[in-house]
Design an enzyme around this catalytic site. Structure first.
Site, PDB file in Angstrom:
ATOM      1  CG  ASP A 109      42.576  38.248  56.533  1.00  0.00           C
ATOM      2  OD1 ASP A 109      42.363  39.249  55.799  1.00  0.00           O
ATOM      3  OD2 ASP A 109      43.091  37.201  56.106  1.00  0.00           O
ATOM      4  CG  ASP A 110      39.252  40.284  53.997  1.00  0.00           C
ATOM      5  OD1 ASP A 110      39.873  39.251  54.320  1.00  0.00           O
ATOM      6  OD2 ASP A 110      39.235  40.715  52.833  1.00  0.00           O
ATOM      7  CG  ASP A 113      36.708  30.561  51.537  1.00  0.00           C
ATOM      8  OD1 ASP A 113      36.435  29.361  51.700  1.00  0.00           O
ATOM      9  OD2 ASP A 113      36.315  31.196  50.531  1.00  0.00           O
TER      10      ASP A 113
HETATM   11  O1  PRP Z   1      40.746  31.108  54.417  1.00  0.00           O
HETATM   12  P1  PRP Z   1      41.362  31.193  53.057  1.00  0.00           P
HETATM   13  O2  PRP Z   1      40.741  30.183  52.092  1.00  0.00           O
HETATM   14  O3  PRP Z   1      42.853  31.098  53.066  1.00  0.00           O
HETATM   15  O4  PRP Z   1      40.956  32.582  52.422  1.00  0.00           O
HETATM   16  C1  PRP Z   1      40.946  33.780  53.153  1.00  0.00           C
HETATM   17  C2  PRP Z   1      41.894  34.769  52.570  1.00  0.00           C
HETATM   18  O5  PRP Z   1      41.545  35.035  51.202  1.00  0.00           O
HETATM   19  C3  PRP Z   1      41.495  36.433  50.987  1.00  0.00           C
HETATM   20  O6  PRP Z   1      42.764  36.970  50.712  1.00  0.00           O
HETATM   21  P2  PRP Z   1      43.447  36.867  49.277  1.00  0.00           P
HETATM   22  O7  PRP Z   1      44.410  35.720  49.253  1.00  0.00           O
HETATM   23  O8  PRP Z   1      42.371  36.858  48.225  1.00  0.00           O
HETATM   24  O9  PRP Z   1      44.333  38.155  49.129  1.00  0.00           O
HETATM   25  P3  PRP Z   1      43.980  39.685  49.397  1.00  0.00           P
HETATM   26  O10 PRP Z   1      43.729  39.800  50.865  1.00  0.00           O
HETATM   27  O11 PRP Z   1      45.230  40.377  48.964  1.00  0.00           O
HETATM   28  O12 PRP Z   1      42.788  40.049  48.579  1.00  0.00           O
HETATM   29  C4  PRP Z   1      41.029  36.979  52.320  1.00  0.00           C
HETATM   30  O13 PRP Z   1      41.409  38.351  52.452  1.00  0.00           O
HETATM   31  C5  PRP Z   1      41.746  36.099  53.317  1.00  0.00           C
HETATM   32  O14 PRP Z   1      43.027  36.617  53.624  1.00  0.00           O
HETATM   33  N1  GUN Z   2      36.432  38.659  48.176  1.00  0.00           N
HETATM   34  C1  GUN Z   2      36.544  37.412  48.656  1.00  0.00           C
HETATM   35  N2  GUN Z   2      37.757  36.852  48.762  1.00  0.00           N
HETATM   36  C2  GUN Z   2      37.799  35.594  49.246  1.00  0.00           C
HETATM   37  N3  GUN Z   2      38.872  34.803  49.451  1.00  0.00           N
HETATM   38  C3  GUN Z   2      38.402  33.629  49.930  1.00  0.00           C
HETATM   39  N4  GUN Z   2      37.072  33.635  50.046  1.00  0.00           N
HETATM   40  C4  GUN Z   2      36.666  34.867  49.625  1.00  0.00           C
HETATM   41  C5  GUN Z   2      35.380  35.481  49.513  1.00  0.00           C
HETATM   42  O1  GUN Z   2      34.315  34.931  49.828  1.00  0.00           O
HETATM   43  N5  GUN Z   2      35.388  36.761  49.014  1.00  0.00           N
HETATM   44 MG    MG Z   3      43.562  38.278  52.321  1.00  0.00          MG
END
Ligand code: PRP
Ligand code: GUN
Ligand code: MG
Length: 175
Positions: A109-110, A113
């Protein structure tokens, strides 16, 4: 209701901004792969969409892994986290490759948080290796390998969510 303070988004609560360029992201993904290369080999990469798709592509390319699956999870609506929804689970084929518990699979994952997303996927694949490019302190214990830690009050801006725009000079009050 009148007088009630509007709810702050996660991004507004964060306060600090950490913008990441495509170049920087690519470099950080390559650095992540250097570390993962010592842990593998991996049978398959499981990308947590959507944010995990870009690092998964780069990491899989560097590691020479050609089997890539997704687990599709929605939680943040732009920057507000709601209930986690699994829109698509891990495929039967990838599950088999991981012996049912994720052994030899790499979850990418990227970022982590709060750790909610990562925790959910770890429950699906308890023996998989979990890698992210960035980690905030609350989610960090869930991750096996990451590259850069940022503070909990930092919001990371990814290159696929941003665009170049005019920034006013400091003397005109720009932050
Ligand atoms: O540790 P957490 O608080 O759960 O947050 C982390 C997740 O939040 C973001 O995804 P998001 O739900 O925004 O969806 P996306 O990847 O489709 O942008 C990010 O890419 C992680 O997958
Ligand atoms: N782009 C982005 N998405 C998130 N989802 C949870 N934390 C983050 C953050 O710091 N940046
Ligand atoms: Mg995500």
């Amino acid at each position: 209701m009148a007088g009630e303070a509007p709810e702050l988004s996660a991004q507004e609560r964060a306060g600090r901004a950490f913008p990441v360029s495509w170049d920087q992201f690519h470099r950080d993904c390559r650095a992540l792969t250097w570390r993962l290369n010592e842990v593998g080999p991996f049978h398959a990469v499981i990308a947590i969409t959507r944010g995990g798709l870009v690092p998964a592509a780069i990491v899989a390319r560097e590691l020479g892994v050609r089997v890539i699956d997704t687990v599709c999870i929605a939680s943040y609506d732009h920057d507000k986290q709601g209930e986690l929804q699994v829109l698509k689970g891990i495929s039967e084929q990838a599950m088999k490759l991981g012996g049912g518990t994720g052994k030899g699979l790499l979850i990418v994952d990227d970022l982590v948080d709060t750790g909610k997303t990562g925790r959910l996927v770890r429950e699906m694949l308890p023996d998989a290796h979990f890698a992210t490019v960035y980690a905030k302190p609350k989610g960090r214990p869930l991750v096996d390998t990451f590259i850069t830690e940022v503070s909990q009050d930092t919001w990371i801006f990814f290159p696929w969510d941003t665009a170049l725009s005019y920034h006013p000079p400091l003397r005109d009050g720009a932050a």
